[in-house]
Design a protein around this motif. Structure first.
Motif, short mmCIF file in Angstrom:
data_model
loop_
_atom_site.label_atom_id
_atom_site.label_comp_id
_atom_site.label_asym_id
_atom_site.label_seq_id
_atom_site.Cartn_x
_atom_site.Cartn_y
_atom_site.Cartn_z
N UNK A 153 0.85 -1.19 0.00
CA UNK A 153 0.00 0.00 0.00
C UNK A 153 0.89 1.24 0.00
N UNK A 154 0.39 2.33 -0.61
CA UNK A 154 1.08 3.61 -0.59
C UNK A 154 0.11 4.66 -0.04
N UNK A 155 0.62 5.79 0.37
CA UNK A 155 -0.24 6.85 0.88
C UNK A 155 -1.11 7.38 -0.26
N UNK A 156 -2.39 7.51 0.01
CA UNK A 156 -3.33 8.04 -0.98
C UNK A 156 -3.07 9.54 -1.15
N UNK A 157 -3.16 10.00 -2.37
CA UNK A 157 -2.99 11.41 -2.68
C UNK A 157 -4.34 12.12 -2.63
N UNK A 158 -4.30 13.44 -2.71
CA UNK A 158 -5.54 14.21 -2.79
C UNK A 158 -6.36 13.77 -4.00
N UNK A 159 -5.68 13.52 -5.11
CA UNK A 159 -6.35 13.09 -6.33
C UNK A 159 -7.01 11.72 -6.14
N UNK A 160 -6.32 10.79 -5.45
CA UNK A 160 -6.90 9.47 -5.19
C UNK A 160 -8.20 9.59 -4.40
N UNK A 161 -8.16 10.37 -3.33
CA UNK A 161 -9.36 10.53 -2.50
C UNK A 161 -10.49 11.23 -3.25
N UNK A 162 -10.16 12.28 -3.96
CA UNK A 162 -11.18 13.00 -4.72
C UNK A 162 -11.79 12.10 -5.79
N UNK A 163 -10.97 11.28 -6.42
CA UNK A 163 -11.47 10.37 -7.46
C UNK A 163 -12.40 9.33 -6.90
N UNK A 164 -11.99 8.69 -5.81
CA UNK A 164 -12.83 7.63 -5.25
C UNK A 164 -14.14 8.20 -4.70
N UNK A 165 -14.09 9.40 -4.13
CA UNK A 165 -15.31 10.01 -3.61
C UNK A 165 -16.26 10.47 -4.72
N UNK A 166 -15.72 10.72 -5.90
CA UNK A 166 -16.57 11.20 -7.00
C UNK A 166 -17.43 10.10 -7.60
N UNK A 167 -17.08 8.83 -7.32
CA UNK A 167 -17.87 7.74 -7.88
C UNK A 167 -17.76 6.50 -6.98
N UNK A 168 -18.25 6.60 -5.75
CA UNK A 168 -18.15 5.52 -4.78
C UNK A 168 -18.98 4.32 -5.24
N UNK A 169 -18.34 3.16 -5.29
CA UNK A 169 -19.07 1.92 -5.58
C UNK A 169 -19.14 1.03 -4.34
N UNK A 170 -18.32 1.34 -3.34
CA UNK A 170 -18.35 0.56 -2.09
C UNK A 170 -17.83 1.42 -0.94
N UNK A 171 -18.59 1.43 0.15
CA UNK A 171 -18.16 2.03 1.41
C UNK A 171 -18.36 0.95 2.45
N UNK A 172 -17.26 0.48 3.05
CA UNK A 172 -17.32 -0.63 4.01
C UNK A 172 -16.63 -0.24 5.30
N UNK A 173 -17.23 -0.66 6.42
CA UNK A 173 -16.68 -0.42 7.74
C UNK A 173 -16.46 -1.77 8.41
N UNK A 174 -15.25 -2.02 8.85
CA UNK A 174 -14.91 -3.30 9.47
C UNK A 174 -15.75 -3.53 10.71
N UNK A 175 -16.34 -4.71 10.80
CA UNK A 175 -17.10 -5.08 11.98
C UNK A 175 -16.41 -6.16 12.79
N UNK A 176 -15.38 -6.77 12.23
CA UNK A 176 -14.74 -7.94 12.82
C UNK A 176 -13.33 -7.59 13.31
N UNK A 177 -13.26 -6.91 14.45
CA UNK A 177 -11.99 -6.47 15.00
C UNK A 177 -11.22 -7.57 15.71
N UNK A 178 -11.94 -8.48 16.37
CA UNK A 178 -11.27 -9.42 17.26
C UNK A 178 -11.28 -10.85 16.72
N UNK A 179 -10.33 -11.64 17.23
CA UNK A 179 -10.25 -13.05 16.84
C UNK A 179 -11.17 -13.91 17.67
N UNK A 180 -11.75 -13.34 18.70
CA UNK A 180 -12.65 -14.14 19.54
C UNK A 180 -13.80 -13.28 20.03
#
Length: 180
Positions: A153-180
């Motif tokens: 992975x590399x650090x996202x640029x301003x352009x990367x963030x602006x691009x992904x926000x301009x056409x979001x196809x997936x927004x996911x929030x992790x629900x599985x933090x723990x192994x137990x």
């Protein structure tokens, strides 16, 4: 949220509906700062016993109503949500903890673009109820997924963030933090 959980779903949980998604449970009452919230249950754990890593982390998937061009105006703003764990041993965390994932399938001439905000020493959670706020800008340590497991992975640029926000196809929030 609507009675059906506002169109949110759960992906990655082995105990899903057979097509990769399951409906989250919806609670139409108040619990602390949570009001009319959704939650998921990790009914089956798929552990790699050699490493202790959960091989099937699950995510809350935002409804298609979040897949709008208007999200481009979120750049420079805040993504905010409230979380609280119902169970789990927060001394045994999954790894990596890719807490927030935003994707754009049509970006990069259709090759796609994915940005991820991982948990780190500045952005973490211990299972207690908290309101998470993350800035939608390049200084907030968003990482760009190379979409190639041979590359890091590399650090996202301003352009990367602006691009992904301009056409979001997936927004996911992790629900599985723990192994137990």
């Amino acid at each position: 949220l609507a009675r059906d959980g506002g169109g949110w779903s759960i992906s990655g949980n082995i105990a899903d509906d057979g097509v990769g998604f399951a409906a989250p449970h919806h609670q139409a009452f108040v619990w602390g700062a949570l009001s009319h919230y959704v939650y998921g249950v990790d009914e089956v754990q798929y552990m790699d016993f050699a490493t202790g890593v959960d091989q099937a982390k699950w995510f809350f998937e935002a409804s298609p109503s979040f897949h709008r061009a208007e999200l481009a105006t979120a750049y420079g703003g805040q993504l905010r949500f409230t979380v609280r764990a119902l169970y789990g041993n927060f001394s045994e965390l999954n790894s990596p903890l890719d807490w927030i994932t935003i994707e754009c399938q049509s970006c990069n001439s259709g090759r796609g673009l994915r940005v991820v905000r991982f948990v780190d020493e500045f952005f973490s959670w211990d299972g207690q109820e908290t309101t998470v706020q993350v800035a939608m800008n390049a200084t907030e340590l968003w990482m760009k997924d190379p979409l190639n497991s041979a590359l890091g992975f590399t650090h996202a640029t301003e352009c990367d963030l602006a691009s992904v926000l301009s056409n979001v196809s997936r927004l996911a929030i992790l629900g599985d933090f723990t192994r137990s």
